[in-house]
Design a protein around this motif. Structure first.
Motif, short mmCIF file in Angstrom:
data_model
loop_
_atom_site.label_atom_id
_atom_site.label_comp_id
_atom_site.label_asym_id
_atom_site.label_seq_id
_atom_site.Cartn_x
_atom_site.Cartn_y
_atom_site.Cartn_z
N ILE A 95 -4.13 0.50 -68.89
CA ILE A 95 -4.15 -0.43 -67.77
C ILE A 95 -5.22 0.01 -66.77
CG2 ILE A 95 -2.35 0.85 -66.54
CD1 ILE A 95 -1.29 -1.87 -65.51
N GLU A 96 -5.80 -0.96 -66.08
CA GLU A 96 -6.76 -0.68 -65.02
C GLU A 96 -6.58 -1.70 -63.92
OE1 GLU A 96 -10.60 -1.05 -66.85
OE2 GLU A 96 -10.53 -3.24 -66.85
N LEU A 97 -7.18 -1.40 -62.79
CA LEU A 97 -7.13 -2.29 -61.64
C LEU A 97 -8.55 -2.77 -61.36
CD1 LEU A 97 -5.22 -3.40 -59.40
CD2 LEU A 97 -5.85 -1.41 -58.04
N ILE A 98 -8.71 -4.10 -61.17
CA ILE A 98 -10.02 -4.65 -60.85
C ILE A 98 -9.88 -5.49 -59.58
CG2 ILE A 98 -10.81 -4.66 -63.24
CD1 ILE A 98 -10.37 -7.73 -63.24
N GLN A 99 -11.01 -5.76 -58.95
CA GLN A 99 -11.01 -6.60 -57.75
C GLN A 99 -12.04 -7.69 -57.91
OE1 GLN A 99 -11.08 -4.40 -54.14
NE2 GLN A 99 -11.01 -6.19 -52.85
N ILE A 100 -11.61 -8.94 -57.68
CA ILE A 100 -12.49 -10.10 -57.76
C ILE A 100 -12.25 -10.94 -56.51
CG2 ILE A 100 -13.06 -12.20 -59.03
CD1 ILE A 100 -12.07 -10.77 -61.56
N ASP A 101 -13.30 -11.22 -55.77
CA ASP A 101 -13.21 -12.03 -54.55
C ASP A 101 -12.10 -11.54 -53.61
OD1 ASP A 101 -15.30 -13.65 -55.40
OD2 ASP A 101 -13.98 -15.11 -56.34
N GLY A 102 -11.98 -10.24 -53.46
CA GLY A 102 -11.01 -9.66 -52.54
C GLY A 102 -9.59 -9.58 -53.08
#
Length: 142
Positions: A95-102
């Motif tokens: 698992i990973e964490l990503i950020q898109i448009d806040g």
């Protein structure tokens, strides 16, 4: 003249960044998961139901990345990608964490198995790395 050039460059950079803005629904997944898409952002493999590729919204109260009574998380050795399994060893993956448009999203590859299988764990990590490369995304620290 320099001010005009600067303004033109700023406008050009803004236009390019808008053109390349990523929407979570536009993300590409590894080709092994191009078979079936369920509700939300849940991807199944082409020919069988293991593993599953899941993209979901993240909130700070989520148990993801926190060892709890149900799941255990540990570093995979890849920057900001984590392995997980439930304590009964029927769910495992990466698992990973990503950020898109806040907004933050978890991206995970989930295998269902009766034993913790290192090959499944390694495959999960490789699928996430491929996803990151396809979308030019860098996971963030949870």
């Amino acid at each position: 003249m320099i001010k005009k050039i600067s303004v033109i460059l700023i406008i050009t950079l803004f236009a390019i960044s808008v053109a390349y803005a990523v929407n979570v629904n536009d993300l590409q997944v590894p080709s092994d998961f191009s078979g079936k898409r369920s509700d939300g952002n849940y991807f199944m493999p082409k020919t069988y139901d293991n593993p599953r590729f899941i993209i979901g919204e993240f909130n700070d109260s989520s148990p993801s990345f926190k060892n709890s009574s149900m799941y255990e998380f540990w570093s995979s050795g890849e920057k900001d990608i984590f392995c997980f399994s439930n304590r009964q060893a029927s769910d495992m993956g990466a698992i990973e964490l990503i950020q898109i448009d806040g907004k933050k999203y978890t991206v995970s590859v989930l295998y269902a198995s009766t034993i913790i299988d290192e090959d499944y764990i390694n495959d999960s990590i490789n699928y996430l790395k491929e996803f990151n490369k396809l979308n030019n995304i860098t996971p963030i620290k949870p």
